[in-house]
Design an enzyme around this catalytic site. Structure first.
Site, PDB file in Angstrom:
ATOM      1  N   SER A  24       0.826  -1.211   0.000  1.00 57.44           N
ATOM      2  CA  SER A  24       0.000   0.000   0.000  1.00 57.44           C
ATOM      3  C   SER A  24       0.859   1.259   0.000  1.00 57.44           C
ATOM      4  CB  SER A  24      -0.909   0.012   1.230  1.00 57.44           C
ATOM      5  OG  SER A  24      -1.572  -1.219   1.397  1.00 57.44           O
ATOM      6  N   ASN A  25       0.307   2.330  -0.579  1.00 56.26           N
ATOM      7  CA  ASN A  25       1.012   3.610  -0.684  1.00 56.26           C
ATOM      8  C   ASN A  25       0.418   4.678   0.232  1.00 56.26           C
ATOM      9  OD1 ASN A  25       3.183   3.409  -2.628  1.00 56.26           O
ATOM     10  ND2 ASN A  25       1.619   2.929  -4.150  1.00 56.26           N
ATOM     11  N   ASP A  45      10.363   0.230  -9.334  1.00 56.83           N
ATOM     12  CA  ASP A  45      10.976   1.312 -10.111  1.00 56.83           C
ATOM     13  C   ASP A  45      12.294   0.849 -10.729  1.00 56.83           C
ATOM     14  OD1 ASP A  45       9.074   3.513  -9.346  1.00 56.83           O
ATOM     15  OD2 ASP A  45       9.828   3.000  -7.363  1.00 56.83           O
ATOM     16  N   HIS A  76       9.799   5.857  -2.863  1.00 59.79           N
ATOM     17  CA  HIS A  76       8.993   5.350  -3.976  1.00 59.79           C
ATOM     18  C   HIS A  76       8.076   6.494  -4.390  1.00 59.79           C
ATOM     19  CE1 HIS A  76       6.709   2.861  -6.618  1.00 59.79           C
ATOM     20  NE2 HIS A  76       5.638   2.813  -5.853  1.00 59.79           N
TER      21      HIS A  76
END
Length: 309
Positions: free
Chosen positions: A118-119, A147, A174
């Protein structure tokens, strides 16, 4: 091995599908606030097993009933609203979700390793480390692993070299304050140059997740594959090196922070931190990234609860 995926959205479902195809465990649990959706995913996945090399028990569960998992993969998240320009837009809502979610999960799964999807992943990995009471080595965010993979793919097209033969890391947040480590980037022992063409590719990578999200409303394939690389490394005790978000007391002169650094991963979780020699451009980028990540952490996590772990 028992792997439980918390959250039944596009990302959670795609990770579950990849876990089944790759045969990464013998017991897979899908846990969601929407138990009906989780049950549907379970039935669909069970119907794939005759085409897979490894048998597997696949079950659905309410989140509060999840117990004795070796690995908990946390994909639970608030929904984004329309076009997204920053992962921080999910921050306040997901901090509240994690405050309610993490303590009972760890209480019921005391030997688990937490893999955070989750972000904003760096903030949430920091918060999970505070809330869980587990060693930081057993909590990791996928962070810039995806990435770095995107970077290798785009560089491979430019250089006409297979992406697996490129050793390149993106570290830090991130998000927009990540940075490439060109000083330690190689292909066949030849250095990958820090030049305008490669910098252009790096900037494309920084925006790549938003490009996908804004085109189809979510990202799922790349992040699911990256997550499975972490799960495979833990399950098979592979001792692979990868950039993951992790809490540290000190790294390269940065103290009490959480973002992607190069680590070695195995069955015990994060086994060690690696310390590449950075050039001055990278040191400056590291300092900037660390400062802004800590500001994000402090802005989203109540200061009076923000105790060092």
């Amino acid at each position: 091995m028992k792997i439980t995926i918390i959250g039944g959205g596009q990302v959670g479902s795609t990770i579950a599908y990849a876990v089944v195809l790759k045969g990464l465990c013998n017991h897979l649990v899908l846990a969601s606030r929407n138990v009906t959706k989780a049950r549907g995913d379970v039935l669909d996945l069970q119907h794939t097993l005759s085409f897979c090399e490894r048998p597997m028990t696949i079950e659905s569960s309410a989140i509060e009933d999840v117990k004795d998992s070796d690995i908990l993969v946390i994909t639970a998240s608030a929904k984004g609203q329309g076009k997204m320009t920053s992962r921080m837009e999910l921050g306040a809502a997901n901090v509240e979700i994690f405050r309610k979610l993490i303590p009972p999960l760890v209480q019921n799964n005391p030997q688990t390793i937490l893999v955070i999807i989750s972000n904003p992943v760096d903030v949430l990995t920091y918060l999970a480390t505070q809330l869980a009471g587990l060693p930081p080595s057993k909590i990791m965010g996928v962070g810039t692993l995806v990435d770095s993979a995107r970077f290798r793919v785009l560089l491979s097209i430019e250089e006409q070299i297979h992406p697996d033969d490129l050793r390149t890391y993106i570290l830090g947040e991130h998000g927009p304050n990540q940075f490439p480590v060109f000083s330690n980037a190689f292909a066949g022992s030849e250095r990958i140059a820090d030049n305008p063409a490669h910098r252009r590719i790096f900037h494309e990578v920084t925006e790549a997740g938003f490009d996908v999200y804004n085109l189809k409303g979510y990202t799922n394939f790349a992040i699911a594959t990256a997550a499975c690389e972490v799960l495979k490394t833990i399950a098979y005790d592979d001792h692979r090196t990868m950039p993951l978000s992790t809490y540290f007391k000190e790294w390269q002169g940065i103290e009490d922070n959480c973002f992607s650094i190069p680590v070695v991963v195995g069955r015990a979780g994060i086994i060690r931190h690696l310390h590449p020699k950075l050039n001055q451009i990278e040191k400056n980028a590291l300092g900037k990234s660390a400062k802004l990540i800590k500001e994000n952490i402090n802005s989203l996590i109540d200061a009076e609860n923000n105790q060092p772990v």
